[in-house]
Design a protein around this motif. Structure first.
Motif, mmCIF file in Angstrom:
data_model
loop_
_atom_site.group_PDB
_atom_site.id
_atom_site.type_symbol
_atom_site.label_atom_id
_atom_site.label_comp_id
_atom_site.label_asym_id
_atom_site.label_seq_id
_atom_site.Cartn_x
_atom_site.Cartn_y
_atom_site.Cartn_z
ATOM 1 N N THR A 93 -38.942 -12.190 16.919
ATOM 2 C CA THR A 93 -38.023 -11.835 18.112
ATOM 3 C C THR A 93 -37.344 -10.398 17.579
ATOM 4 N N GLU A 94 -36.804 -9.684 18.578
ATOM 5 C CA GLU A 94 -36.161 -8.509 18.447
ATOM 6 C C GLU A 94 -34.733 -9.028 17.707
ATOM 7 N N PRO A 95 -34.207 -8.338 17.273
ATOM 8 C CA PRO A 95 -32.639 -8.671 16.690
ATOM 9 C C PRO A 95 -31.639 -8.550 17.875
ATOM 10 N N ASP A 96 -31.924 -9.647 18.744
ATOM 11 C CA ASP A 96 -31.129 -9.571 19.988
ATOM 12 C C ASP A 96 -29.976 -10.483 19.756
ATOM 13 N N MET A 97 -29.883 -11.568 18.929
ATOM 14 C CA MET A 97 -28.765 -12.590 18.763
ATOM 15 C C MET A 97 -27.817 -12.194 17.779
ATOM 16 N N GLU A 98 -26.787 -12.760 18.032
ATOM 17 C CA GLU A 98 -25.604 -12.240 17.210
ATOM 18 C C GLU A 98 -24.821 -13.420 16.458
ATOM 19 N N THR A 99 -25.289 -14.727 16.777
ATOM 20 C CA THR A 99 -24.471 -15.890 15.724
ATOM 21 C C THR A 99 -25.446 -16.870 15.591
ATOM 22 N N ALA A 100 -25.083 -17.726 14.785
ATOM 23 C CA ALA A 100 -25.994 -18.758 14.366
ATOM 24 C C ALA A 100 -26.287 -19.684 15.572
ATOM 25 N N ASP A 101 -25.105 -20.078 16.419
ATOM 26 C CA ASP A 101 -25.101 -20.727 17.576
ATOM 27 C C ASP A 101 -26.321 -20.329 18.568
ATOM 28 N N GLU A 102 -26.545 -18.937 18.662
ATOM 29 C CA GLU A 102 -27.365 -18.415 19.664
ATOM 30 C C GLU A 102 -28.952 -18.666 19.224
ATOM 31 N N ALA A 103 -29.061 -18.537 17.929
ATOM 32 C CA ALA A 103 -30.486 -18.720 17.141
ATOM 33 C C ALA A 103 -30.571 -20.188 17.435
ATOM 34 N N ILE A 104 -29.874 -21.135 17.023
ATOM 35 C CA ILE A 104 -30.329 -22.521 16.955
ATOM 36 C C ILE A 104 -30.715 -22.840 18.624
ATOM 37 N N ARG A 105 -29.896 -22.462 19.423
ATOM 38 C CA ARG A 105 -30.264 -22.889 21.028
ATOM 39 C C ARG A 105 -31.662 -22.190 21.182
ATOM 40 N N PHE A 106 -32.007 -20.923 20.876
ATOM 41 C CA PHE A 106 -33.052 -20.200 20.819
ATOM 42 C C PHE A 106 -34.284 -21.026 20.460
ATOM 43 N N ILE A 107 -34.173 -21.576 19.341
ATOM 44 C CA ILE A 107 -35.168 -22.277 18.718
ATOM 45 C C ILE A 107 -35.502 -23.628 19.240
ATOM 46 N N ARG A 108 -34.489 -24.263 19.604
ATOM 47 C CA ARG A 108 -34.534 -25.449 20.713
ATOM 48 C C ARG A 108 -35.432 -25.343 21.712
#
Length: 493
Positions: free
Chosen positions: A168-183
């Motif tokens: 991915t591009e480094p577009d996420m800013e929090t762990a919460d965004e990363a987890i929701r992206f992975i799901r």
């Protein structure tokens, strides 16, 4: 947390988060050999000369893996490259028998694309996460530690299994965004048949890149650290939060963040140094000399695109509108491969809300208990539909329906009606028989009856449970409750 952590949290620092997801492809054979891709078979049973890196063995590209990679990038709204080629990534480690990994660093099969996150994914805002590239590569062998003291065992079954790496591009800013992206990626890749994406068995693995920067500077000005060997969503969340805090504290105190590869110690809740971060020159990338470049025509891309199932966002919107379901329930069912199709077949001519509620609670509960996928269990559409038909006819109670479901998922091939008859579960419609049982029970328990009449209304439950048990669950609790209440209240008149 040390004394500086509180003040660091109030400083104008921000984080950028990028992901590298490695998903094992659902192909029957490995990426460059004819060996079976069943990596969890007995150790070293699915391996040939190519996988073992024997001299003179030549890789041959598996076209099924190419198609799966194309399905993945198209489902991510990206584009399949008309020409891609493979590179050698050199490093020496016990899990890499070749001494290098064949990957697609320079010219990958897919570029571009994005995933949209928003309120329906659990965020209170919208976020677009861009895909930088999607590349084909071979998996490593599996290292087994601790079986023999001082020794590491190697299982080559996994060596050469086809992977896609989604960067991915480094577009996420929090762990919460990363987890929701992975799901969301998990659900998508499962839905289009690319990968099982189970983190618990290693078919989806994730590396995370984290950097912290001052809000007045460029968001890419921070020093990037890579977090590896994160094997669960909980670990990923903890590692990102810990690394953001570590870097924030370092910068706020005037220190410099070093480019490193780090792990996560769940016990201490901190990231730990693994090694200095390698850069591309460290890996000595070179074009793979034993494999030709991959040329893909637009006609073939359109053929793959036309074979894709209805994509998740479109399917979610349609199912919500068509069946009047809550979006969260549809998203939950979508996360289980084949579940939406199963739901729609059972829901024909039946209450779709009730069917969805049973799937997301009772069926998923049984699958979780058995550590199974819906596709692995013995429950058929006909059996599940018969269960609802029996409840609609009021032939069985809800409790008996749950017992039916358990028998179906335990492997019974019988229909709902056959099992109901075999167990004698037909609902008791003879209300006079229930009344006679109630009269007998009140006479047998005068103390409890007197307590009910004295105002202890919960005593009614005592009589209801006794009669339901006496009829082996055949009496409907609502019928029993009404009749017993009539009997108790009649004594007060």
């Amino acid at each position: 947390m040390n004394s500086h952590a509180g003040s660091a949290a109030n400083m104008p620092w921000k984080a950028t988060v990028g992901l590298e997801l490695h998903a094992q492809l659902a192909a029957s054979q490995k990426l460059f050999s004819a060996a079976s891709a069943k990596w969890n078979d007995p150790p070293n049973t699915n391996v040939n000369a190519v996988d073992a890196g024997l001299p003179g063995s030549m890789p041959r590209l598996n076209p099924d893996c190419v198609e799966l990679a194309a399905r993945a990038i198209l489902s991510l709204n990206g584009r399949v490259q008309p020409m891609s080629y493979f590179d050698r990534k050199h490093y020496f480690y016990s899990d890499q028998p070749l001494g290098y990994q064949i990957t697609q660093q320079q010219q990958p099969i897919g570029r571009g694309g994005h995933i949209e996150l928003g309120p329906m994914d659990g965020l209170s805002y919208t976020k677009r996460v861009r895909i930088h590239q999607l590349q084909l590569e071979q998996d490593t062998a599996k290292s087994i530690h601790g079986m023999y003291a001082g020794h590491t065992l190697i299982d080559l079954n996994r060596a050469g299994v086809g992977l896609i790496e989604i960067v991915t591009e480094p577009d996420m800013e929090t762990a919460d965004e990363a987890i929701r992206f992975i799901r969301k990626i998990q659900a998508l890749l499962r839905h289009v048949g690319v990968s099982s994406c189970n983190m618990e068995d290693g078919s989806l693995r994730c590396d995370v890149n984290v950097s912290v920067y001052h809000s007045t500077e460029s968001r890419l000005s921070g020093t990037r650290c890579e977090l590896k060997n994160l094997n669960s969503l909980k670990t990923i969340r903890g590692a990102i939060d810990a690394e953001v805090l570590r870097q924030t504290e370092l910068i706020a105190s005037g220190n410099v963040v070093q480019q490193e590869t780090r792990g996560f110690d769940a016990q201490s809740g901190k990231t730990v140094l693994a090694r200095s971060k390698e850069t591309a020159p460290d890996y000595r990338y070179m074009p793979e000399p034993d494999l030709p470049s991959v040329h893909i025509t637009e006609d073939w891309v359109e053929l793959v695109r036309s074979s894709l199932p209805e994509l998740p966002e479109a399917m979610i919107s349609r199912v919500v509108q068509q069946y009047g379901l809550v979006r969260e329930d549809v998203v939950t069912m979508l996360g289980e491969p084949g579940c939406i199709k199963f739901f729609e077949q059972v829901a024909k001519g039946r209450d779709p809300k009730r069917v969805a509620a049973w799937i997301t609670s009772e069926v998923f509960g049984q699958l979780s208990y058995r550590a199974q996928r819906l596709s692995e269990c013995t429950l058929s559409v006909q059996q599940f539909a018969g269960l609802f038909d029996a409840m609609s006819r009021k032939s069985i109670t809800s409790a008996q329906a749950k017992q039916l479901l358990i028998e179906f998922m335990n492997g019974s091939a019988h229909t709902a009606d056959e099992l109901i008859k075999a167990h004698g579960w037909e609902v008791m419609d003879d209300l006079e028989q229930i009344r006679d049982l109630g009269v007998q029970l009140l006479a047998k328990h005068p103390k409890e009856a007197a307590e009910y009449r004295a105002g202890r209304q919960r005593r009614l439950n005592f009589f209801v449970s006794q009669i339901v048990a006496a009829t082996k669950g055949q009496a409907r609790p609502q019928d029993v409750s009404r009749i017993v209440k009539e009997l108790l209240d009649a004594r007060n008149e």
